[in-house]
Design an enzyme around this catalytic site. Structure first.
Site, PDB file in Angstrom:
ATOM      1  N   GLY A 174       0.778  -1.237   0.000  1.00  0.00           N
ATOM      2  CA  GLY A 174       0.000   0.000   0.000  1.00  0.00           C
ATOM      3  C   GLY A 174       0.803   1.276   0.000  1.00  0.00           C
ATOM      4  O   GLY A 174       0.230   2.356   0.174  1.00  0.00           O
TER       5      GLY A 174
ATOM      6  N   SER B 261       3.203   2.124  -2.577  1.00  0.00           N
ATOM      7  CA  SER B 261       3.743   2.499  -3.880  1.00  0.00           C
ATOM      8  C   SER B 261       2.801   2.030  -4.982  1.00  0.00           C
ATOM      9  O   SER B 261       1.959   1.152  -4.770  1.00  0.00           O
ATOM     10  CB  SER B 261       5.132   1.887  -4.095  1.00  0.00           C
ATOM     11  OG  SER B 261       5.061   0.472  -4.092  1.00  0.00           O
TER      12      SER B 261
ATOM     13  N   ASP C  46       7.844  -8.465   4.483  1.00  0.00           N
ATOM     14  CA  ASP C  46       7.816  -9.256   3.262  1.00  0.00           C
ATOM     15  C   ASP C  46       6.566 -10.127   3.271  1.00  0.00           C
ATOM     16  O   ASP C  46       6.396 -10.962   4.168  1.00  0.00           O
ATOM     17  CB  ASP C  46       9.074 -10.121   3.206  1.00  0.00           C
ATOM     18  CG  ASP C  46       9.199 -10.925   1.921  1.00  0.00           C
ATOM     19  OD1 ASP C  46       8.229 -10.985   1.150  1.00  0.00           O
ATOM     20  OD2 ASP C  46      10.276 -11.511   1.710  1.00  0.00           O
TER      21      ASP C  46
ATOM     22  N   ASN D 118      -3.066  -6.564  -2.951  1.00  0.00           N
ATOM     23  CA  ASN D 118      -2.646  -5.768  -4.101  1.00  0.00           C
ATOM     24  C   ASN D 118      -1.216  -6.058  -4.546  1.00  0.00           C
ATOM     25  O   ASN D 118      -0.923  -6.047  -5.736  1.00  0.00           O
ATOM     26  CB  ASN D 118      -2.794  -4.278  -3.751  1.00  0.00           C
ATOM     27  CG  ASN D 118      -1.930  -3.392  -4.615  1.00  0.00           C
ATOM     28  OD1 ASN D 118      -2.227  -3.132  -5.776  1.00  0.00           O
ATOM     29  ND2 ASN D 118      -0.818  -2.926  -4.048  1.00  0.00           N
TER      30      ASN D 118
ATOM     31  N   SER E  50      -5.433  -9.850 -12.843  1.00  0.00           N
ATOM     32  CA  SER E  50      -4.911  -9.150 -14.009  1.00  0.00           C
ATOM     33  C   SER E  50      -5.574  -9.705 -15.257  1.00  0.00           C
ATOM     34  O   SER E  50      -5.908 -10.897 -15.313  1.00  0.00           O
ATOM     35  CB  SER E  50      -3.395  -9.352 -14.102  1.00  0.00           C
ATOM     36  OG  SER E  50      -2.889  -8.941 -15.359  1.00  0.00           O
TER      37      SER E  50
ATOM     38  N   TYR F  52       3.704 -15.553 -13.827  1.00  0.00           N
ATOM     39  CA  TYR F  52       2.820 -14.486 -13.345  1.00  0.00           C
ATOM     40  C   TYR F  52       1.380 -14.712 -13.802  1.00  0.00           C
ATOM     41  O   TYR F  52       0.433 -14.614 -13.009  1.00  0.00           O
ATOM     42  CB  TYR F  52       3.334 -13.136 -13.837  1.00  0.00           C
ATOM     43  CG  TYR F  52       2.443 -11.954 -13.521  1.00  0.00           C
ATOM     44  CD1 TYR F  52       2.378 -11.436 -12.232  1.00  0.00           C
ATOM     45  CD2 TYR F  52       1.688 -11.350 -14.525  1.00  0.00           C
ATOM     46  CE1 TYR F  52       1.570 -10.344 -11.948  1.00  0.00           C
ATOM     47  CE2 TYR F  52       0.881 -10.255 -14.241  1.00  0.00           C
ATOM     48  CZ  TYR F  52       0.823  -9.762 -12.957  1.00  0.00           C
ATOM     49  OH  TYR F  52       0.016  -8.676 -12.675  1.00  0.00           O
TER      50      TYR F  52
ATOM     51  N   THR G 178       0.013 -17.473 -14.656  1.00  0.00           N
ATOM     52  CA  THR G 178      -0.494 -18.657 -13.951  1.00  0.00           C
ATOM     53  C   THR G 178      -1.012 -18.281 -12.571  1.00  0.00           C
ATOM     54  O   THR G 178      -2.100 -18.705 -12.159  1.00  0.00           O
ATOM     55  CB  THR G 178       0.614 -19.715 -13.830  1.00  0.00           C
ATOM     56  OG1 THR G 178       1.038 -20.107 -15.133  1.00  0.00           O
ATOM     57  CG2 THR G 178       0.129 -20.937 -13.071  1.00  0.00           C
ATOM     58  N   ALA G 179      -0.246 -17.466 -11.857  1.00  0.00           N
ATOM     59  CA  ALA G 179      -0.667 -17.041 -10.517  1.00  0.00           C
ATOM     60  C   ALA G 179      -1.956 -16.241 -10.570  1.00  0.00           C
ATOM     61  O   ALA G 179      -2.842 -16.400  -9.722  1.00  0.00           O
ATOM     62  CB  ALA G 179       0.441 -16.219  -9.857  1.00  0.00           C
TER      63      ALA G 179
END
Length: 255
Positions: free
Chosen positions: A20, A22, A68, A95, A146, A159, A161-162
């Protein structure tokens, strides 16, 4: 971006956002704070300057917890810390993501595991902790996906796939958590031109080609994700769950 809608139920609400400080996440923090919400967020990089900016703008500071998201214990601890500071969690926004470009040939098992840890595993365990915290009062979980996997994009298969997994997870968790009045939806942005995208991936040729695919001939900015996220977070979408809402200027279609 000028605030175009007000959601009274978000005033005073406890919000937790991954990443949250950037990019899109910073716009979301700003947008929720403009509604009067109390925002806690986790990020890997120091966000002190952003916190100071938000405090100057809104008269109060978001709670920044450096960490992290792939460290599940740390992720859970920051979510509990935010709840202690702001009250029972009302909204989780997953996010944070990493769309590092790679080919099938380049990917190693370690790279695959890292990409899934950032882009899917962290989402799952944030949802798990949010469900625990929301069990009594309900709430809203918003998972950023996405359109990249819907388009069948090449160039970052781990990416995409995720992100396909995020949408599937969202639908399953909506069914599982619905009896507790916990809503789970996904938001699938198009190509949002954050500073990172502009610095690393956005060539003039690719920008022109993507804009050509859009119905609306204007590139997406991080601020364009604020109102859709607020809608999914608020009681305005109280009977909406298990959905993947696309905000991409009209590139892909659903339904």
């Amino acid at each position: 971006m000028e605030q175009i809608a007000t959601f009274p139920d978000l005033n005073g609400a406890s919000i937790y956002i991954t990443g949250g400080g950037s990019g899109v996440g910073a716009s979301l923090t700003d947008g929720f704070m403009a509604q009067g919400a109390n925002v806690g967020f986790i990020g890997r990089s120091d966000a002190s300057a952003f916190v100071a900016e938000m405090e100057a703008k809104h008269g109060r500071a978001p709670l920044f917890m450096q960490g992290d998201i792939t460290d599940t214990d740390q992720l859970r601890a920051t979510m509990m810390q935010a709840a202690e500071a702001h009250g029972p969690l009302k909204v989780l926004v997953n996010n944070a993501a990493n769309d590092q470009r790679h080919t099938l040939e380049e990917a190693t098992p370690d790279f695959w595991d890292w990409m899934q840890a950032v882009n899917l595993k962290a989402y799952f365990f944030a949802c798990q902790e949010a469900a625990r915290q929301m069990a009594e009062n309900g709430g809203s979980i918003i998972n950023f996906s996405s359109i990249s996997y819907m388009m069948g994009n090449a160039g970052y298969p781990a990416y995409t796939t995720a992100n396909a997994g995020i949408t599937g997870m969202t639908r399953s968790l909506a069914r599982e958590l619905g009896p507790q009045n916990i809503r789970v939806n996904a938001l699938a942005p198009g190509w949002v031109l954050t500073q990172k995208q502009l610095d690393q991936w956005a060539t003039p040729e690719d920008l022109a080609a993507h804009l050509g695919r859009q119905c609306l001939k204007e590139h997406l900015a991080p601020e364009d994700m604020i109102a859709p996220t607020l809608f999914l977070a608020s009681e305005a979408s109280r009977m909406m769950t298990g959905q993947c809402m696309v905000v991409d200027g009209g590139v892909v279609t659903t339904g």
